[in-house]
Design a protein around this motif. Structure first.
Motif, PDB file in Angstrom:
ATOM      1  N   MET A  24      33.625 -26.010 -34.324  1.00  0.00           N
ATOM      2  CA  MET A  24      33.436 -24.958 -35.309  1.00  0.00           C
ATOM      3  C   MET A  24      34.270 -23.764 -34.892  1.00  0.00           C
ATOM      4  N   PHE A  25      34.899 -23.118 -35.886  1.00  0.00           N
ATOM      5  CA  PHE A  25      35.706 -21.934 -35.624  1.00  0.00           C
ATOM      6  C   PHE A  25      35.748 -21.075 -36.876  1.00  0.00           C
ATOM      7  N   THR A  26      36.177 -19.825 -36.702  1.00  0.00           N
ATOM      8  CA  THR A  26      36.302 -18.885 -37.810  1.00  0.00           C
ATOM      9  C   THR A  26      37.775 -18.627 -38.068  1.00  0.00           C
ATOM     10  N   THR A  27      38.183 -18.684 -39.333  1.00  0.00           N
ATOM     11  CA  THR A  27      39.574 -18.443 -39.701  1.00  0.00           C
ATOM     12  C   THR A  27      39.839 -16.949 -39.804  1.00  0.00           C
ATOM     13  N   ASP A  28      41.106 -16.589 -39.996  1.00  0.00           N
ATOM     14  CA  ASP A  28      41.482 -15.188 -40.170  1.00  0.00           C
ATOM     15  C   ASP A  28      40.859 -14.593 -41.431  1.00  0.00           C
ATOM     16  N   ALA A  29      40.583 -15.431 -42.432  1.00  0.00           N
ATOM     17  CA  ALA A  29      39.983 -14.969 -43.692  1.00  0.00           C
ATOM     18  C   ALA A  29      38.479 -14.760 -43.558  1.00  0.00           C
ATOM     19  N   GLY A  30      37.898 -15.148 -42.440  1.00  0.00           N
ATOM     20  CA  GLY A  30      36.466 -14.971 -42.221  1.00  0.00           C
ATOM     21  C   GLY A  30      35.630 -16.181 -42.591  1.00  0.00           C
ATOM     22  N   ASP A  31      36.269 -17.270 -42.995  1.00  0.00           N
ATOM     23  CA  ASP A  31      35.534 -18.493 -43.323  1.00  0.00           C
ATOM     24  C   ASP A  31      35.189 -19.248 -42.051  1.00  0.00           C
ATOM     25  N   GLN A  32      33.997 -19.817 -42.009  1.00  0.00           N
ATOM     26  CA  GLN A  32      33.611 -20.669 -40.884  1.00  0.00           C
ATOM     27  C   GLN A  32      33.978 -22.098 -41.242  1.00  0.00           C
ATOM     28  N   VAL A  33      34.684 -22.763 -40.342  1.00  0.00           N
ATOM     29  CA  VAL A  33      35.153 -24.118 -40.590  1.00  0.00           C
ATOM     30  C   VAL A  33      34.592 -25.031 -39.518  1.00  0.00           C
ATOM     31  N   ARG A  34      34.085 -26.182 -39.941  1.00  0.00           N
ATOM     32  CA  ARG A  34      33.691 -27.209 -38.975  1.00  0.00           C
ATOM     33  C   ARG A  34      34.620 -28.396 -39.176  1.00  0.00           C
ATOM     34  N   GLU A  35      34.980 -29.024 -38.071  1.00  0.00           N
ATOM     35  CA  GLU A  35      35.983 -30.072 -38.102  1.00  0.00           C
ATOM     36  C   GLU A  35      35.597 -31.178 -37.123  1.00  0.00           C
ATOM     37  N   VAL A  37      36.741 -34.067 -34.670  1.00  0.00           N
ATOM     38  CA  VAL A  37      37.946 -34.466 -33.946  1.00  0.00           C
ATOM     39  C   VAL A  37      38.136 -35.979 -33.969  1.00  0.00           C
ATOM     40  N   ALA A  38      37.118 -36.745 -34.362  1.00  0.00           N
ATOM     41  CA  ALA A  38      37.225 -38.200 -34.396  1.00  0.00           C
ATOM     42  C   ALA A  38      37.876 -38.691 -35.692  1.00  0.00           C
ATOM     43  N   CYS A  39      37.441 -38.151 -36.844  1.00  0.00           N
ATOM     44  CA  CYS A  39      37.950 -38.671 -38.113  1.00  0.00           C
ATOM     45  C   CYS A  39      38.726 -37.646 -38.935  1.00  0.00           C
ATOM     46  N   GLY A  40      38.726 -36.369 -38.531  1.00  0.00           N
ATOM     47  CA  GLY A  40      39.478 -35.351 -39.248  1.00  0.00           C
ATOM     48  C   GLY A  40      38.729 -34.681 -40.378  1.00  0.00           C
ATOM     49  N   TYR A  41      37.450 -34.967 -40.532  1.00  0.00           N
ATOM     50  CA  TYR A  41      36.637 -34.341 -41.591  1.00  0.00           C
ATOM     51  C   TYR A  41      36.604 -32.830 -41.390  1.00  0.00           C
ATOM     52  N   THR A  42      36.783 -32.049 -42.459  1.00  0.00           N
ATOM     53  CA  THR A  42      36.680 -30.596 -42.387  1.00  0.00           C
ATOM     54  C   THR A  42      35.782 -30.099 -43.507  1.00  0.00           C
ATOM     55  N   ASP A  43      35.113 -29.007 -43.229  1.00  0.00           N
ATOM     56  CA  ASP A  43      34.207 -28.394 -44.192  1.00  0.00           C
ATOM     57  C   ASP A  43      34.238 -26.895 -43.936  1.00  0.00           C
ATOM     58  N   ALA A  44      34.436 -26.098 -44.981  1.00  0.00           N
ATOM     59  CA  ALA A  44      34.522 -24.646 -44.824  1.00  0.00           C
ATOM     60  C   ALA A  44      33.320 -23.977 -45.477  1.00  0.00           C
ATOM     61  N   LEU A  45      32.791 -22.976 -44.809  1.00  0.00           N
ATOM     62  CA  LEU A  45      31.698 -22.175 -45.329  1.00  0.00           C
ATOM     63  C   LEU A  45      32.200 -20.745 -45.472  1.00  0.00           C
ATOM     64  N   SER A  46      31.977 -20.138 -46.626  1.00  0.00           N
ATOM     65  CA  SER A  46      32.411 -18.761 -46.812  1.00  0.00           C
ATOM     66  C   SER A  46      31.197 -17.881 -47.083  1.00  0.00           C
ATOM     67  N   ASP A  47      31.397 -16.568 -46.990  1.00  0.00           N
ATOM     68  CA  ASP A  47      30.312 -15.628 -47.218  1.00  0.00           C
ATOM     69  C   ASP A  47      29.988 -15.461 -48.697  1.00  0.00           C
ATOM     70  N   GLN A  48      30.923 -15.780 -49.569  1.00  0.00           N
ATOM     71  CA  GLN A  48      30.689 -15.626 -50.993  1.00  0.00           C
ATOM     72  C   GLN A  48      29.892 -16.814 -51.516  1.00  0.00           C
ATOM     73  N   PRO A  49      28.837 -16.543 -52.306  1.00  0.00           N
ATOM     74  CA  PRO A  49      28.084 -17.655 -52.876  1.00  0.00           C
ATOM     75  C   PRO A  49      28.914 -18.394 -53.920  1.00  0.00           C
ATOM     76  N   GLU A  50      28.767 -19.710 -53.960  1.00  0.00           N
ATOM     77  CA  GLU A  50      29.543 -20.516 -54.908  1.00  0.00           C
ATOM     78  C   GLU A  50      29.005 -20.379 -56.319  1.00  0.00           C
ATOM     79  N   ALA A  51      27.699 -20.277 -56.459  1.00  0.00           N
ATOM     80  CA  ALA A  51      27.075 -20.166 -57.771  1.00  0.00           C
ATOM     81  C   ALA A  51      26.248 -18.885 -57.809  1.00  0.00           C
ATOM     82  N   PRO A  52      26.112 -18.296 -58.979  1.00  0.00           N
ATOM     83  CA  PRO A  52      25.284 -17.090 -59.052  1.00  0.00           C
ATOM     84  C   PRO A  52      23.819 -17.424 -58.771  1.00  0.00           C
TER      85      PRO A  52
END
Length: 83
Positions: A24-35, A37-52
């Motif tokens: 897990m790491f944080t990008t320059d944009a402030g998104d938290q990304v989990r990755e 290392v075995a299969c390359g799966y990535t998932d990003a979490l941001s502070d903005q809600p996706e739905a109202p």
């Protein structure tokens, strides 16, 4: 500033089901990304809600109830004459 990648102890990859392969790491944009290392799966979490937020009776706007403080007056009943 991006944070260094850190392994998450006990985390299981949702794609390949390997344990202890998720970083897990944080990008320059402030998104938290989990990755994975075995299969390359990535998932990003941001502070903005996706739905109202779903509107409920608690968070409705335009509440017109009277919220003023009112004085309460207690009266003695007629049977309290000491008999």
């Amino acid at each position: 500033m991006a944070s260094p990648k850190r392994f998450i102890a006990g985390a299981v990859c949702p794609r390949c089901a390997e344990m202890d392969k998720i970083t897990m790491f944080t990008t320059d944009a402030g998104d938290q990304v989990r990755e994975c290392v075995a299969c390359g799966y990535t998932d990003a979490l941001s502070d903005q809600p996706e739905a109202p937020e779903i509107e409920t009776r608690v968070n409705k706007k335009g509440n017109t109830d009277d919220h003023t403080v009112k004085q309460v007056v207690f009266f003695k009943s007629g049977s309290d004459s000491g008999e």
